[in-house]
Design a protein around this motif. Structure first.
Motif, PDB file in Angstrom:
ATOM      1  N   HIS A 197      -4.119   4.028  -2.194  1.00  0.00           N
ATOM      2  CA  HIS A 197      -4.815   2.795  -1.840  1.00  0.00           C
ATOM      3  C   HIS A 197      -4.900   1.842  -3.023  1.00  0.00           C
ATOM      4  O   HIS A 197      -4.546   0.662  -2.925  1.00  0.00           O
ATOM      5  CB  HIS A 197      -6.217   3.113  -1.327  1.00  0.00           C
ATOM      6  CG  HIS A 197      -7.077   1.900  -1.185  1.00  0.00           C
ATOM      7  ND1 HIS A 197      -7.862   1.425  -2.218  1.00  0.00           N
ATOM      8  CD2 HIS A 197      -7.258   1.046  -0.143  1.00  0.00           C
ATOM      9  CE1 HIS A 197      -8.490   0.345  -1.815  1.00  0.00           C
ATOM     10  NE2 HIS A 197      -8.149   0.095  -0.560  1.00  0.00           N
ATOM     11  N   SER A 248      -1.677   0.422  -3.919  1.00  0.00           N
ATOM     12  CA  SER A 248      -1.181  -0.566  -2.968  1.00  0.00           C
ATOM     13  C   SER A 248      -1.685  -1.966  -3.281  1.00  0.00           C
ATOM     14  O   SER A 248      -1.086  -2.962  -2.868  1.00  0.00           O
ATOM     15  CB  SER A 248      -1.567  -0.173  -1.535  1.00  0.00           C
ATOM     16  OG  SER A 248      -2.946  -0.376  -1.297  1.00  0.00           O
ATOM     17  N   HIS A 249      -2.792  -2.056  -4.013  1.00  0.00           N
ATOM     18  CA  HIS A 249      -3.315  -3.350  -4.462  1.00  0.00           C
ATOM     19  C   HIS A 249      -2.875  -3.662  -5.897  1.00  0.00           C
ATOM     20  O   HIS A 249      -3.361  -4.636  -6.483  1.00  0.00           O
ATOM     21  CB  HIS A 249      -4.845  -3.356  -4.396  1.00  0.00           C
ATOM     22  CG  HIS A 249      -5.390  -3.374  -3.002  1.00  0.00           C
ATOM     23  ND1 HIS A 249      -5.390  -4.507  -2.210  1.00  0.00           N
ATOM     24  CD2 HIS A 249      -5.954  -2.387  -2.245  1.00  0.00           C
ATOM     25  CE1 HIS A 249      -5.935  -4.226  -1.034  1.00  0.00           C
ATOM     26  NE2 HIS A 249      -6.284  -2.951  -1.024  1.00  0.00           N
ATOM     27  N   GLY A 271       2.262   5.595  -6.441  1.00  0.00           N
ATOM     28  CA  GLY A 271       2.001   5.575  -5.007  1.00  0.00           C
ATOM     29  C   GLY A 271       3.061   6.314  -4.220  1.00  0.00           C
ATOM     30  O   GLY A 271       2.756   7.085  -3.305  1.00  0.00           O
ATOM     31  N   TYR A 330       4.901   5.611   1.325  1.00  0.00           N
ATOM     32  CA  TYR A 330       3.979   4.733   0.617  1.00  0.00           C
ATOM     33  C   TYR A 330       4.264   3.265   0.875  1.00  0.00           C
ATOM     34  O   TYR A 330       3.336   2.466   1.040  1.00  0.00           O
ATOM     35  CB  TYR A 330       4.029   5.010  -0.892  1.00  0.00           C
ATOM     36  CG  TYR A 330       3.330   3.943  -1.707  1.00  0.00           C
ATOM     37  CD1 TYR A 330       1.941   3.881  -1.762  1.00  0.00           C
ATOM     38  CD2 TYR A 330       4.064   2.956  -2.371  1.00  0.00           C
ATOM     39  CE1 TYR A 330       1.291   2.888  -2.475  1.00  0.00           C
ATOM     40  CE2 TYR A 330       3.420   1.964  -3.085  1.00  0.00           C
ATOM     41  CZ  TYR A 330       2.042   1.927  -3.142  1.00  0.00           C
ATOM     42  OH  TYR A 330       1.407   0.930  -3.837  1.00  0.00           O
ATOM     43  N   ASP A 331       5.522   2.880   0.916  1.00  0.00           N
ATOM     44  CA  ASP A 331       5.868   1.470   1.106  1.00  0.00           C
ATOM     45  C   ASP A 331       5.367   0.963   2.455  1.00  0.00           C
ATOM     46  O   ASP A 331       4.836  -0.148   2.552  1.00  0.00           O
ATOM     47  CB  ASP A 331       7.377   1.282   0.977  1.00  0.00           C
ATOM     48  CG  ASP A 331       7.876   1.616  -0.417  1.00  0.00           C
ATOM     49  OD1 ASP A 331       8.009   0.702  -1.237  1.00  0.00           O
ATOM     50  OD2 ASP A 331       8.114   2.813  -0.692  1.00  0.00           O
ATOM     51  N   ARG A 369       1.530   0.820   2.324  1.00  0.00           N
ATOM     52  CA  ARG A 369       1.039  -0.376   1.640  1.00  0.00           C
ATOM     53  C   ARG A 369       1.055  -1.578   2.584  1.00  0.00           C
ATOM     54  O   ARG A 369       0.066  -2.326   2.668  1.00  0.00           O
ATOM     55  CB  ARG A 369       1.900  -0.675   0.408  1.00  0.00           C
ATOM     56  CG  ARG A 369       1.446  -1.896  -0.382  1.00  0.00           C
ATOM     57  CD  ARG A 369       2.266  -2.063  -1.658  1.00  0.00           C
ATOM     58  NE  ARG A 369       1.733  -3.147  -2.452  1.00  0.00           N
ATOM     59  CZ  ARG A 369       2.081  -4.436  -2.310  1.00  0.00           C
ATOM     60  NH1 ARG A 369       2.992  -4.764  -1.398  1.00  0.00           N
ATOM     61  NH2 ARG A 369       1.536  -5.374  -3.060  1.00  0.00           N
ATOM     62  N   GLN A 370       2.143  -1.767   3.299  1.00  0.00           N
ATOM     63  CA  GLN A 370       2.225  -2.884   4.229  1.00  0.00           C
ATOM     64  C   GLN A 370       1.154  -2.781   5.311  1.00  0.00           C
ATOM     65  O   GLN A 370       0.504  -3.766   5.665  1.00  0.00           O
ATOM     66  CB  GLN A 370       3.613  -2.931   4.871  1.00  0.00           C
ATOM     67  CG  GLN A 370       4.719  -3.356   3.940  1.00  0.00           C
ATOM     68  CD  GLN A 370       4.627  -4.824   3.567  1.00  0.00           C
ATOM     69  OE1 GLN A 370       4.320  -5.674   4.396  1.00  0.00           O
ATOM     70  NE2 GLN A 370       4.895  -5.131   2.311  1.00  0.00           N
ATOM     71  N   HIS A 405      -1.693  -1.160   5.133  1.00  0.00           N
ATOM     72  CA  HIS A 405      -3.033  -1.355   4.573  1.00  0.00           C
ATOM     73  C   HIS A 405      -3.329  -2.833   4.330  1.00  0.00           C
ATOM     74  O   HIS A 405      -4.452  -3.300   4.568  1.00  0.00           O
ATOM     75  CB  HIS A 405      -3.184  -0.576   3.265  1.00  0.00           C
ATOM     76  CG  HIS A 405      -4.546  -0.752   2.657  1.00  0.00           C
ATOM     77  ND1 HIS A 405      -5.690  -0.246   3.240  1.00  0.00           N
ATOM     78  CD2 HIS A 405      -4.959  -1.427   1.544  1.00  0.00           C
ATOM     79  CE1 HIS A 405      -6.743  -0.581   2.520  1.00  0.00           C
ATOM     80  NE2 HIS A 405      -6.322  -1.301   1.483  1.00  0.00           N
TER      81      HIS A 405
END
Length: 318
Positions: A75, A78-79, A93, A104-105, A108-109, A111
């Motif tokens: 998380h 991702s930021h 990540g 993870y990619d 991230r999108q 989230h």
């Protein structure tokens, strides 16, 4: 008051510039305190279950708790807020995603969609927390407890299913973008996950000496981890009866039971995170202390995540 209005109000007062700077030392500390117990469970598992199979219970619990907590590392990455360099966040990540079988990619999108559409139909977590106004106690308990039976396993294996409404053109475009990211990174994700899971399987079985121990982590992932994730998400975003604010988000005071089971990396300050997602999580407590009195109410600040969920169940119609 909506998150957008609160954010604008605080922004006028100004945030300290150094709050936006990530700390590698903090990132290493968070990563270590989550990953070390997680990996230690794999190392200890074959020796413990060789003594008695009953030791599989605490091993599964430990794997489930810390496997779930790896999502907090992902998380913050991702930021781009856990480590200073963007590339470090990206690869930490990704490697963490390989450990838990998550792309993870795509994570991230998805989230970032949650932040953009918090509480609305396009929010990937929409079905996790919305639509429970006036729900019966039985329905709430069914929603909260069924992950312990592994019923979310297909969702876990196939990717986050979310709770989307009937898709319109906007949603289709958004999900096409997420799916495109998933497709472009799938080969790397599958390869990384395969290698990582084979390594973990070798360790947890003591290189084949205790073959059945290979089942421990999958069991932990699709029961304990997904149960804890649902409990935390419900505590953070489920609106109280009568509240119509779509982006409703709740923070919780530090609580040791919650910190052991439900959160890490200051995730209890969840409203603060939604107000300023770009802030590293080690700044969320300072944000709460400086500005919290301006926007918190009894509804947005709980004493404990477990208490919040329990009270919602108690207040539901029988």
């Amino acid at each position: 008051m909506s998150i957008v209005k609160v954010r604008a109000k605080i922004a006028k007062q100004g945030l300290p510039k150094d709050w936006s700077v990530a700390s590698d030392a903090y990132g290493l500390w968070i990563s270590a305190r989550i990953l070390v117990p997680f990996l230690a469970a794999f190392v200890a598992a074959p020796y413990l279950v060789a003594i008695t199979p009953w030791f599989a219970i605490p091993v599964v619990l430990l794997m489930g708790i810390y496997g779930y907590k790896i999502s907090f590392i992902m998380h913050d990455c991702s930021h781009n807020a856990l480590f200073v360099r963007e590339a470090v966040n990206l690869w930490v990540g990704r490697v963490c995603g390989w450990m838990v079988g998550a792309n993870y990619d795509a994570f991230r999108q998805t989230h970032l969609l949650h932040h953009r559409y918090n509480g609305k139909g396009l929010d990937p977590q929409h079905g996790e927390v919305n639509g429970f106004g006036g729900a019966s106690r039985g329905r709430l308990l069914h929603h909260l407890l069924t992950p312990l039976l592994g019923v979310r396993a297909p969702e876990y294996l196939l990717g986050y299913g979310g709770g989307f409404l009937e898709p319109d053109d906007t949603e289709k475009a958004i999900m096409d973008r997420v799916n495109d990211v998933s497709r472009r990174t799938r080969t790397m994700w599958l390869a990384g996950t395969a290698v990582t899971q084979l390594m973990l399987a070798a360790v947890v079985t003591s290189f084949g000496a205790v073959l059945w121990a290979v089942l421990l982590y999958p069991l932990a992932a699709v029961t304990v981890s997904l149960f804890l994730a649902r409990m935390r998400t419900f505590a953070e975003h489920a609106r109280p009866e009568g509240v119509e604010t779509p982006d409703f988000t709740r923070s919780h005071q530090p609580n040791w039971i919650d910190s052991v089971l439900l959160y890490d990396a200051h995730f209890n300050y969840h409203l603060e995170h939604h107000l300023f997602p770009q802030l590293p999580s080690n700044r969320l407590k300072a944000l709460y202390r400086r500005f919290g009195e301006q926007y918190h109410s009894d509804m947005t600040l709980g004493s404990s995540m477990f208490a919040t969920v329990a009270q919602r169940v108690i207040d539901a119609r029988s």
